[in-house]
Scaffold this active site. Sequence first.
Site, PDB file in Angstrom:
ATOM      1  N   CYS A  10     -26.114 -25.043  15.055  1.00 41.86           N
ATOM      2  CA  CYS A  10     -27.534 -24.173  16.564  1.00 41.86           C
ATOM      3  C   CYS A  10     -26.047 -23.109  15.852  1.00 41.86           C
ATOM      4  CB  CYS A  10     -27.998 -25.010  17.226  1.00 41.86           C
ATOM      5  SG  CYS A  10     -26.948 -25.301  18.280  1.00 41.86           S
ATOM      6  N   ARG A  16     -28.820 -27.051  20.788  1.00 44.64           N
ATOM      7  CA  ARG A  16     -30.392 -28.234  19.601  1.00 44.64           C
ATOM      8  C   ARG A  16     -29.314 -28.811  19.427  1.00 44.64           C
ATOM      9  NH1 ARG A  16     -32.741 -23.089  16.923  1.00 44.64           N
ATOM     10  NH2 ARG A  16     -30.977 -21.971  17.845  1.00 44.64           N
ATOM     11  N   ASP A 127     -34.679 -22.052  20.130  1.00 45.17           N
ATOM     12  CA  ASP A 127     -33.553 -22.359  20.789  1.00 45.17           C
ATOM     13  C   ASP A 127     -34.135 -22.979  22.304  1.00 45.17           C
ATOM     14  OD1 ASP A 127     -31.378 -21.516  22.365  1.00 45.17           O
ATOM     15  OD2 ASP A 127     -31.110 -20.174  21.327  1.00 45.17           O
TER      16      ASP A 127
END
Length: 159
Positions: A10, A16, A127
């Site tokens: 990420c 994440r 996100d």
Amino acid sequence: MKKYAILMCCMGNICRSPTAEGVLRAKLEAAGLADLVELDSAGTHDYHVGRAPDARSQRHALRRGYDLSALRARQVVVADFSRFDLVLAMDQANLSALHALHADAGADKLRLLMSFATQHNAEEVPDPYYGEGDGFERVLDYIEDACDGVIEMLRKRLT
């Protein structure tokens, strides 16, 4: 025998991708595949290198039985493209950043994590960094789904 190696990516490697690493690690253990797979996570940017995952990510993950506390953020390096067999991005922006870092890496190596999902019709793991708590739950829902798909791919490939 060389382990099959997967890298989760990420932007900053604090929400994440460490969540995806933790979830997939637990699912690999449960499936009896942990000894066959090397797993790591990294960020496309250097914002949080050396830091533990976001406290909210850790808290939500722990509620589902995933302990992320030992993980530390790092940035993707070019050597990762030869070390890892599969590099899974959480969203299109990070997939593009990975392609920019290694233009020769093809679709067999670089993919969106959600391409393995079967229950959620989403292309990206959103996100949750600037959002509220339910965003972290959605991230876990999506990642658990996609990691189930990764496990199925690994079962076919490794057993």
